[in-house]
Enzyme design. Structure first.
Site: not given
Length: 273
Positions: A93, A97, A99, A103, A225
């Site tokens: 990361h 980049h 994810d 992840h 996330h």
């Protein structure tokens, strides 16, 4: 034959070849549809230019944790060995980049398992530069999404929704991390309610930010996330040059790595406009 005649002859042949390629591409797309082959809808759009959406990666590139995450050591040199070669040690990361779902989940897709048709997608850009300039902790909210839809129409299938906060211009300064005296960072990201709205809509396959995290810098729980990635959707961090693409109409091409079991990795990303 005169020089001018030769030049004109070459031009005619080049133009003729371009026509052939255009016809062949159109025919291939039609054939794929007829045959029932899955072709990304974004490829059907005409494009006239390409914009690089990737920051140059180097050993001092700013990172979420603040420490160095790329190390390069030259193993062979042209003078001594006849060729140049570096060995790299890299945190997945780092830099511009991806994810991958894995992840932030136990059983999500690794970066190698993401279907390639989900990596060539319509790009929708939500501009929050004005409020980010006033407040570094600004976030993309449901109202921002509603305003985008009101102006641009429905979000296309398998789209990537990108936040343009203007933060990419800080990439070569300490403001990119924007850490305070207590080492808390301040930069924009996606609000969890906006993330949930995009998930409920069901069309978006990716979200992207021009900052170090999908969540805003002050986040203590990585809510975006944890909500987004486990649904086998992906994210992109540290995207560049969002000012060079329109709010709607570009096609994003994500050159993600194909590392077995990887949770993400640096990617060469560009937009066809």
């Amino acid at each position: 034959m005169c020089d001018v005649c030769v030049m004109n002859s070459v031009k005619e042949k080049m133009l003729s070849r371009r026509d052939v390629f255009r016809t062949a591409a159109g025919g291939a797309a039609a054939l794929a549809v007829t045959a029932g082959v899955s072709v990304p809808a974004a490829l059907a759009d005409g494009h006239g230019s390409v914009e690089d959406m990737t920051h140059e990666l180097h050993e001092q590139f700013p990172t979420w944790g603040g420490g160095q995450q790329l190390f390069m050591e030259q193993q062979f040199t042209l003078k001594k060995d006849g060729f140049n070669l570096f060995e790299m040690r890299l945190n997945e990361h780092t830099g511009t980049h991806m994810d991958a779902p894995l992840h932030f989940s136990d059983d999500g897709q690794s970066v190698a398992e993401i279907p390639v048709e989900n990596l060539v997608v319509p790009l929708c850009v939500i501009d929050i530069k004005a409020k980010a300039a006033e407040n570094a902790d600004a976030q993309v909210t449901p109202d921002d999404i509603k305003a985008w839809v009101s102006k641009n129409g429905p979000i296309p299938d398998k789209a990537c929704i990108a936040m343009n906060s203007g933060w990419d211009k800080h990439v070569n300064s300490d403001k990119f991390r924007n850490a305070d005296a207590e080492k808390k960072m301040h930069f924009p990201g996606f609000h969890i309610e906006a993330t949930k709205m995009l998930m409920e809509g069901g069309k978006a396959v990716g979200i992207a930010v021009d900052t170090l995290s999908l969540d805003f810098g002050m986040s203590g729980d990585f809510a975006t996330h944890y909500a987004w990635l486990p649904t086998n959707r992906w994210g992109i961090e540290c995207l560049a040059n969002l000012d060079k693409v329109p709010a709607k109409g570009a096609t994003l091409v994500v050159g993600a790595p194909k590392n077995r079991g990887g949770t993400g990795g640096p990617a060469r990303i560009f937009a066809m406009v």
